[in-house]
Motif scaffolding. Structure first.
Motif, PDB file in Angstrom:
ATOM      1  N   MET A  82       0.811  -1.206   0.000  1.00  0.00           N
ATOM      2  CA  MET A  82       0.000   0.000   0.000  1.00  0.00           C
ATOM      3  C   MET A  82       0.853   1.268   0.000  1.00  0.00           C
ATOM      4  O   MET A  82       1.745   1.431   0.826  1.00  0.00           O
ATOM      5  CB  MET A  82      -0.907  -0.016   1.232  1.00  0.00           C
ATOM      6  N   SER A  83       0.549   2.161  -0.942  1.00  0.00           N
ATOM      7  CA  SER A  83       1.232   3.453  -0.986  1.00  0.00           C
ATOM      8  C   SER A  83       0.661   4.369   0.099  1.00  0.00           C
ATOM      9  O   SER A  83      -0.471   4.167   0.560  1.00  0.00           O
ATOM     10  CB  SER A  83       1.037   4.097  -2.356  1.00  0.00           C
ATOM     11  N   PRO A  84       1.397   5.381   0.517  1.00  0.00           N
ATOM     12  CA  PRO A  84       0.877   6.330   1.510  1.00  0.00           C
ATOM     13  C   PRO A  84      -0.403   7.027   1.027  1.00  0.00           C
ATOM     14  O   PRO A  84      -1.323   7.252   1.820  1.00  0.00           O
ATOM     15  CB  PRO A  84       2.012   7.325   1.693  1.00  0.00           C
ATOM     16  N   ALA A  85      -0.482   7.350  -0.259  1.00  0.00           N
ATOM     17  CA  ALA A  85      -1.678   8.025  -0.787  1.00  0.00           C
ATOM     18  C   ALA A  85      -2.889   7.098  -0.745  1.00  0.00           C
ATOM     19  O   ALA A  85      -3.997   7.519  -0.395  1.00  0.00           O
ATOM     20  CB  ALA A  85      -1.424   8.515  -2.210  1.00  0.00           C
ATOM     21  N   PHE A  86      -2.692   5.831  -1.099  1.00  0.00           N
ATOM     22  CA  PHE A  86      -3.794   4.862  -1.035  1.00  0.00           C
ATOM     23  C   PHE A  86      -4.221   4.663   0.412  1.00  0.00           C
ATOM     24  O   PHE A  86      -5.403   4.592   0.715  1.00  0.00           O
ATOM     25  CB  PHE A  86      -3.369   3.536  -1.668  1.00  0.00           C
ATOM     26  N   ALA A  87      -3.248   4.586   1.326  1.00  0.00           N
ATOM     27  CA  ALA A  87      -3.552   4.418   2.753  1.00  0.00           C
ATOM     28  C   ALA A  87      -4.370   5.593   3.282  1.00  0.00           C
ATOM     29  O   ALA A  87      -5.296   5.403   4.076  1.00  0.00           O
ATOM     30  CB  ALA A  87      -2.263   4.261   3.550  1.00  0.00           C
ATOM     31  N   ALA A  88      -4.051   6.796   2.835  1.00  0.00           N
ATOM     32  CA  ALA A  88      -4.811   7.977   3.270  1.00  0.00           C
ATOM     33  C   ALA A  88      -6.252   7.901   2.770  1.00  0.00           C
ATOM     34  O   ALA A  88      -7.198   8.197   3.516  1.00  0.00           O
ATOM     35  CB  ALA A  88      -4.130   9.245   2.768  1.00  0.00           C
ATOM     36  N   LEU A  89      -6.435   7.498   1.515  1.00  0.00           N
ATOM     37  CA  LEU A  89      -7.784   7.358   0.959  1.00  0.00           C
ATOM     38  C   LEU A  89      -8.544   6.261   1.689  1.00  0.00           C
ATOM     39  O   LEU A  89      -9.700   6.457   2.087  1.00  0.00           O
ATOM     40  CB  LEU A  89      -7.701   7.052  -0.541  1.00  0.00           C
ATOM     41  N   LEU A  90      -7.923   5.117   1.892  1.00  0.00           N
ATOM     42  CA  LEU A  90      -8.561   4.011   2.600  1.00  0.00           C
ATOM     43  C   LEU A  90      -8.949   4.422   4.019  1.00  0.00           C
ATOM     44  O   LEU A  90     -10.067   4.154   4.473  1.00  0.00           O
ATOM     45  CB  LEU A  90      -7.621   2.807   2.630  1.00  0.00           C
ATOM     46  N   GLY A  91      -8.048   5.102   4.715  1.00  0.00           N
ATOM     47  CA  GLY A  91      -8.346   5.558   6.070  1.00  0.00           C
ATOM     48  C   GLY A  91      -9.521   6.514   6.113  1.00  0.00           C
ATOM     49  O   GLY A  91     -10.382   6.432   6.992  1.00  0.00           O
ATOM     50  N   TRP A  92      -9.579   7.432   5.146  1.00  0.00           N
ATOM     51  CA  TRP A  92     -10.693   8.389   5.072  1.00  0.00           C
ATOM     52  C   TRP A  92     -12.000   7.640   4.870  1.00  0.00           C
ATOM     53  O   TRP A  92     -12.992   7.923   5.542  1.00  0.00           O
ATOM     54  CB  TRP A  92     -10.461   9.380   3.939  1.00  0.00           C
ATOM     55  N   LEU A  93     -12.006   6.680   3.932  1.00  0.00           N
ATOM     56  CA  LEU A  93     -13.227   5.916   3.663  1.00  0.00           C
ATOM     57  C   LEU A  93     -13.647   5.092   4.873  1.00  0.00           C
ATOM     58  O   LEU A  93     -14.832   5.074   5.248  1.00  0.00           O
ATOM     59  CB  LEU A  93     -13.027   4.999   2.452  1.00  0.00           C
ATOM     60  N   GLU A  94     -12.696   4.409   5.508  1.00  0.00           N
ATOM     61  CA  GLU A  94     -13.033   3.594   6.671  1.00  0.00           C
ATOM     62  C   GLU A  94     -13.594   4.452   7.814  1.00  0.00           C
ATOM     63  O   GLU A  94     -14.539   4.056   8.500  1.00  0.00           O
ATOM     64  CB  GLU A  94     -11.817   2.796   7.127  1.00  0.00           C
ATOM     65  N   LYS A  95     -13.024   5.631   8.012  1.00  0.00           N
ATOM     66  CA  LYS A  95     -13.523   6.543   9.046  1.00  0.00           C
ATOM     67  C   LYS A  95     -14.951   6.976   8.716  1.00  0.00           C
ATOM     68  O   LYS A  95     -15.824   6.981   9.573  1.00  0.00           O
ATOM     69  CB  LYS A  95     -12.610   7.760   9.165  1.00  0.00           C
ATOM     70  N   HIS A  96     -15.190   7.308   7.451  1.00  0.00           N
ATOM     71  CA  HIS A  96     -16.530   7.732   7.042  1.00  0.00           C
ATOM     72  C   HIS A  96     -17.551   6.602   7.239  1.00  0.00           C
ATOM     73  O   HIS A  96     -18.621   6.825   7.782  1.00  0.00           O
ATOM     74  CB  HIS A  96     -16.546   8.178   5.583  1.00  0.00           C
ATOM     75  N   PHE A  97     -17.200   5.385   6.805  1.00  0.00           N
ATOM     76  CA  PHE A  97     -18.125   4.270   6.925  1.00  0.00           C
ATOM     77  C   PHE A  97     -18.381   3.897   8.391  1.00  0.00           C
ATOM     78  O   PHE A  97     -19.472   3.472   8.745  1.00  0.00           O
ATOM     79  CB  PHE A  97     -17.633   3.059   6.137  1.00  0.00           C
TER      80      PHE A  97
END
Length: 100
Positions: A82-97
């Motif tokens: 996982m790239s840092p940018a993908f991790a940031a997107l994934l973290g944002w989505l998981e927090k939202h969900f």
């Protein structure tokens, strides 16, 4: 823009098979949150194209599908690549969900 998050593999693989992907429509978000999500997607897309998911025992892999303006973009990475940018997107989505 519509964003879909699917998780695959890991130690919870059997459970995840039964769960549908999570879907987010940016029309339902406040404008600032939709703009932040768009920036995260834009940053993660180039990195996701370079780094394809690798194989690791019990690693989770993630597929984020972005549908926007009739185009569909699939971003896929795993815990091990996982790239840092993908991790940031994934973290944002998981927090939202998690807040739903």
């Amino acid at each position: 823009m519509k964003v879909t998050l699917a998780r695959h593999g890991g130690q919870a693989a059997a459970i995840l098979l039964r769960l549908p992907p999570k879907v987010l429509d940016t029309d339902a978000l406040p404008k600032n949150a939709a703009a932040e999500l768009a920036q995260l997607v834009a940053a993660a897309a180039p990195a996701a194209e370079k780094d394809r998911p690798g194989r690791a025992r019990d690693a989770m892999s993630y597929t984020i599908t972005v549908e926007d303006g009739g185009r569909s973009t699939v971003l896929a990475q795993s815990d091990t690549t996982m790239s840092p940018a993908f991790a940031a997107l994934l973290g944002w989505l998981e927090k939202h969900f998690a807040q739903q």
